[in-house]
Design a protein around this motif. Sequence first.
Motif, PDB file in Angstrom:
ATOM      1  N   ASP A 371       0.825  -1.209   0.000  1.00  0.00           N
ATOM      2  CA  ASP A 371       0.000   0.000   0.000  1.00  0.00           C
ATOM      3  C   ASP A 371       0.857   1.256   0.000  1.00  0.00           C
ATOM      4  O   ASP A 371       0.522   2.241  -0.659  1.00  0.00           O
ATOM      5  CB  ASP A 371      -0.934  -0.014   1.209  1.00  0.00           C
ATOM      6  CG  ASP A 371      -2.378   0.253   0.814  1.00  0.00           C
ATOM      7  OD1 ASP A 371      -2.652   0.276  -0.390  1.00  0.00           O
ATOM      8  OD2 ASP A 371      -3.218   0.421   1.714  1.00  0.00           O
ATOM      9  N   GLU A 372       1.940   1.245   0.732  1.00  0.00           N
ATOM     10  CA  GLU A 372       2.807   2.409   0.788  1.00  0.00           C
ATOM     11  C   GLU A 372       3.438   2.685  -0.568  1.00  0.00           C
ATOM     12  O   GLU A 372       3.582   3.840  -0.978  1.00  0.00           O
ATOM     13  CB  GLU A 372       3.892   2.185   1.847  1.00  0.00           C
ATOM     14  CG  GLU A 372       3.375   2.171   3.275  1.00  0.00           C
ATOM     15  CD  GLU A 372       2.774   3.515   3.657  1.00  0.00           C
ATOM     16  OE1 GLU A 372       3.258   4.550   3.163  1.00  0.00           O
ATOM     17  OE2 GLU A 372       1.814   3.532   4.454  1.00  0.00           O
ATOM     18  N   GLU A 373       3.795   1.641  -1.250  1.00  0.00           N
ATOM     19  CA  GLU A 373       4.383   1.812  -2.585  1.00  0.00           C
ATOM     20  C   GLU A 373       3.365   2.396  -3.556  1.00  0.00           C
ATOM     21  O   GLU A 373       3.703   3.206  -4.418  1.00  0.00           O
ATOM     22  CB  GLU A 373       4.894   0.471  -3.089  1.00  0.00           C
ATOM     23  CG  GLU A 373       5.656   0.563  -4.416  1.00  0.00           C
ATOM     24  CD  GLU A 373       6.174  -0.780  -4.881  1.00  0.00           C
ATOM     25  OE1 GLU A 373       6.659  -0.862  -6.022  1.00  0.00           O
ATOM     26  OE2 GLU A 373       6.077  -1.753  -4.097  1.00  0.00           O
ATOM     27  N   ARG A 374       2.114   1.998  -3.432  1.00  0.00           N
ATOM     28  CA  ARG A 374       1.072   2.538  -4.313  1.00  0.00           C
ATOM     29  C   ARG A 374       0.832   4.021  -4.025  1.00  0.00           C
ATOM     30  O   ARG A 374       0.624   4.808  -4.951  1.00  0.00           O
ATOM     31  CB  ARG A 374      -0.226   1.747  -4.114  1.00  0.00           C
ATOM     32  CG  ARG A 374      -0.129   0.282  -4.507  1.00  0.00           C
ATOM     33  CD  ARG A 374      -1.492  -0.380  -4.441  1.00  0.00           C
ATOM     34  NE  ARG A 374      -1.410  -1.819  -4.635  1.00  0.00           N
ATOM     35  CZ  ARG A 374      -1.377  -2.715  -3.669  1.00  0.00           C
ATOM     36  NH1 ARG A 374      -1.451  -2.310  -2.400  1.00  0.00           N
ATOM     37  NH2 ARG A 374      -1.291  -4.000  -3.927  1.00  0.00           N
ATOM     38  N   LYS A 375       0.833   4.386  -2.741  1.00  0.00           N
ATOM     39  CA  LYS A 375       0.607   5.787  -2.404  1.00  0.00           C
ATOM     40  C   LYS A 375       1.723   6.695  -2.913  1.00  0.00           C
ATOM     41  O   LYS A 375       1.487   7.845  -3.267  1.00  0.00           O
ATOM     42  CB  LYS A 375       0.464   5.933  -0.894  1.00  0.00           C
ATOM     43  CG  LYS A 375      -0.802   5.309  -0.331  1.00  0.00           C
ATOM     44  CD  LYS A 375      -0.876   5.484   1.184  1.00  0.00           C
ATOM     45  CE  LYS A 375      -2.141   4.856   1.745  1.00  0.00           C
ATOM     46  NZ  LYS A 375      -2.217   4.999   3.236  1.00  0.00           N
ATOM     47  N   LYS A 376       2.956   6.185  -2.962  1.00  0.00           N
ATOM     48  CA  LYS A 376       4.103   6.983  -3.385  1.00  0.00           C
ATOM     49  C   LYS A 376       4.468   6.759  -4.845  1.00  0.00           C
ATOM     50  O   LYS A 376       5.550   7.144  -5.285  1.00  0.00           O
ATOM     51  CB  LYS A 376       5.302   6.661  -2.505  1.00  0.00           C
ATOM     52  CG  LYS A 376       5.105   6.999  -1.037  1.00  0.00           C
ATOM     53  CD  LYS A 376       6.321   6.622  -0.223  1.00  0.00           C
ATOM     54  CE  LYS A 376       6.124   6.942   1.255  1.00  0.00           C
ATOM     55  NZ  LYS A 376       7.316   6.570   2.056  1.00  0.00           N
ATOM     56  N   LEU A 377       3.566   6.120  -5.614  1.00  0.00           N
ATOM     57  CA  LEU A 377       3.883   5.801  -7.005  1.00  0.00           C
ATOM     58  C   LEU A 377       4.120   7.051  -7.841  1.00  0.00           C
ATOM     59  O   LEU A 377       5.004   7.089  -8.706  1.00  0.00           O
ATOM     60  CB  LEU A 377       2.749   4.951  -7.597  1.00  0.00           C
ATOM     61  CG  LEU A 377       2.925   4.496  -9.053  1.00  0.00           C
ATOM     62  CD1 LEU A 377       4.122   3.577  -9.180  1.00  0.00           C
ATOM     63  CD2 LEU A 377       1.660   3.792  -9.552  1.00  0.00           C
ATOM     64  N   ASP A 380       7.530  10.850  -7.165  1.00  0.00           N
ATOM     65  CA  ASP A 380       8.814  11.249  -7.737  1.00  0.00           C
ATOM     66  C   ASP A 380       8.706  11.761  -9.173  1.00  0.00           C
ATOM     67  O   ASP A 380       9.747  12.019  -9.803  1.00  0.00           O
ATOM     68  CB  ASP A 380       9.784  10.063  -7.695  1.00  0.00           C
ATOM     69  CG  ASP A 380      10.122   9.662  -6.262  1.00  0.00           C
ATOM     70  OD1 ASP A 380      10.083  10.550  -5.387  1.00  0.00           O
ATOM     71  OD2 ASP A 380      10.407   8.460  -6.033  1.00  0.00           O
ATOM     72  N   LEU A 381       7.498  11.904  -9.711  1.00  0.00           N
ATOM     73  CA  LEU A 381       7.361  12.438 -11.072  1.00  0.00           C
ATOM     74  C   LEU A 381       7.726  13.913 -11.081  1.00  0.00           C
ATOM     75  O   LEU A 381       7.310  14.678 -10.204  1.00  0.00           O
ATOM     76  CB  LEU A 381       5.926  12.250 -11.576  1.00  0.00           C
ATOM     77  CG  LEU A 381       5.457  10.807 -11.767  1.00  0.00           C
ATOM     78  CD1 LEU A 381       4.003  10.783 -12.234  1.00  0.00           C
ATOM     79  CD2 LEU A 381       6.340  10.070 -12.778  1.00  0.00           C
ATOM     80  N   ALA A 382       8.521  14.323 -12.078  1.00  0.00           N
ATOM     81  CA  ALA A 382       8.991  15.709 -12.175  1.00  0.00           C
ATOM     82  C   ALA A 382       7.954  16.565 -12.883  1.00  0.00           C
ATOM     83  O   ALA A 382       7.450  16.204 -13.953  1.00  0.00           O
ATOM     84  CB  ALA A 382      10.317  15.764 -12.928  1.00  0.00           C
ATOM     85  N   GLY A 393       5.041  14.987  -5.371  1.00  0.00           N
ATOM     86  CA  GLY A 393       4.957  14.947  -3.920  1.00  0.00           C
ATOM     87  C   GLY A 393       4.074  13.823  -3.403  1.00  0.00           C
ATOM     88  O   GLY A 393       3.154  13.351  -4.092  1.00  0.00           O
ATOM     89  N   PRO A 394       4.338  13.363  -2.189  1.00  0.00           N
ATOM     90  CA  PRO A 394       3.565  12.242  -1.635  1.00  0.00           C
ATOM     91  C   PRO A 394       2.112  12.586  -1.326  1.00  0.00           C
ATOM     92  O   PRO A 394       1.233  11.714  -1.378  1.00  0.00           O
ATOM     93  CB  PRO A 394       4.339  11.887  -0.358  1.00  0.00           C
ATOM     94  CG  PRO A 394       5.061  13.139   0.008  1.00  0.00           C
ATOM     95  CD  PRO A 394       5.391  13.826  -1.284  1.00  0.00           C
ATOM     96  N   GLU A 395       1.826  13.863  -1.013  1.00  0.00           N
ATOM     97  CA  GLU A 395       0.453  14.221  -0.661  1.00  0.00           C
ATOM     98  C   GLU A 395      -0.486  14.081  -1.854  1.00  0.00           C
ATOM     99  O   GLU A 395      -1.543  13.430  -1.765  1.00  0.00           O
ATOM    100  CB  GLU A 395       0.432  15.667  -0.135  1.00  0.00           C
ATOM    101  CG  GLU A 395      -0.959  16.115   0.289  1.00  0.00           C
ATOM    102  CD  GLU A 395      -0.990  17.590   0.659  1.00  0.00           C
ATOM    103  OE1 GLU A 395      -2.091  18.085   0.940  1.00  0.00           O
ATOM    104  OE2 GLU A 395       0.080  18.221   0.658  1.00  0.00           O
ATOM    105  N   ILE A 396      -0.100  14.698  -2.975  1.00  0.00           N
ATOM    106  CA  ILE A 396      -0.948  14.593  -4.177  1.00  0.00           C
ATOM    107  C   ILE A 396      -1.002  13.161  -4.677  1.00  0.00           C
ATOM    108  O   ILE A 396      -2.056  12.667  -5.129  1.00  0.00           O
ATOM    109  CB  ILE A 396      -0.432  15.553  -5.264  1.00  0.00           C
ATOM    110  CG1 ILE A 396      -0.563  17.001  -4.789  1.00  0.00           C
ATOM    111  CG2 ILE A 396      -1.189  15.341  -6.567  1.00  0.00           C
ATOM    112  CD1 ILE A 396      -0.046  18.026  -5.784  1.00  0.00           C
TER     113      ILE A 396
END
Length: 414
Positions: A371-377, A380-382, A393-396
Amino acid sequence: MTTSLKPTIWEISDSDTEVDEESKSDLEFNGSAKDSTVRNVFVQTPSDERDRPSSAKKRRSKEEIEADKKKATQRREAREKNRAAKEREKQEKRKQQQKRKEAAQHLNSLKPENYLKCLTVCIDPALLQQRGCDVLLGTLSSFEWRYSIQQQPLPNSITWARDLPQLAEDDAGTVAEDQLVQVLSPSEFLDLVMSVKRMIDNEGEEPVGDSVLGLITEGLKQDAGKVATLLVTLSQTEYRRHALGETFQSKYGGENLDVEEVLVYLQLDKNIFVFFVDGWQEVTDHVCAVTKSLSRRPFKQLTEQSELPFCADGSWASGVRVEKDGCGLKQVWSKQIQQLNRVSQATASCVTAAYPSPQLLLQAYKASSSDEERKKLLADLAVKGEGKERRVGPEISTRVYRCLTARNPELVLD
């Protein structure tokens, strides 16, 4: 006297010889011309006869005759089909024109100013005995609205009827509207309050038929779709609450709260609304307001039935046009992401560039292990185009994940 006969001797001169020779030559020329004419006639006749088809050649077989007849029949049938098709097209055009004309006439008849001409205000004759009813009649006449004096199911009541656009053989020509207004005096309203209070205390006891509540109940049973409104005429504004409560308390031993309870019961249980009006002028204003509302209702219902497409044409209201080949779906996907709070156009474009469709993003979520990996998928997109480069960002990224995978419709994404 003896006369001797001597033979006459004619001498032929050279000129006569020439004449004879010329006549012979003419005879010979004429003869040869006749012979040639006759010869030509007899010579050309066989050639003409050879050129003409013989009777055997002229004669056709039965198959050829039948084939010609069949072709002629087919041509005639084709002409008839074309003629019938053109006639059907003309009839279809006439039907479409007639339908458009009827639709335009129907739409025009539903407009409030035209629909008012079909409405009739039906007034109970008992109301004419009350002082001030002439205000109502005078107002209806000044507006040129139709009204009629006829017996109503409820005494002292007013109803509305409208004319049908097309009358059948069994139709009466009019149909009743669902609104009913009854005018009550203060004493009649107090009797109504007492009847309702007694019925509430006795847990649903049926009201007496001669009481005001009994008459209203019986009248509404005949037409369950009626929406009844009671207008209580009071001469003074302050009398509406205090004096009414005092009268009810002195006469029946009740309290002001009992009156409020009765009003709530009538509205919630019986679908009867009660209004306190100051004389017949306010009664007239209420009747005019109901009449105008009935005239606007058909046109309003017609406009509310029109369905709007999901993606509107044009660029107004941030709409995106989607073509039949799918062009524009990526813009819709970007607009969907921008609906989340604090998500700019550049951020949405960054997400749609990495995952051109929601299905691809969902597949990426399924491929993730936790689940954590899905939330942070998407974290890291620029994001480019807003001065300096930054990340999603992790929030969006978490809010996009919740938006696409949450099963709770009331979940707060932020």
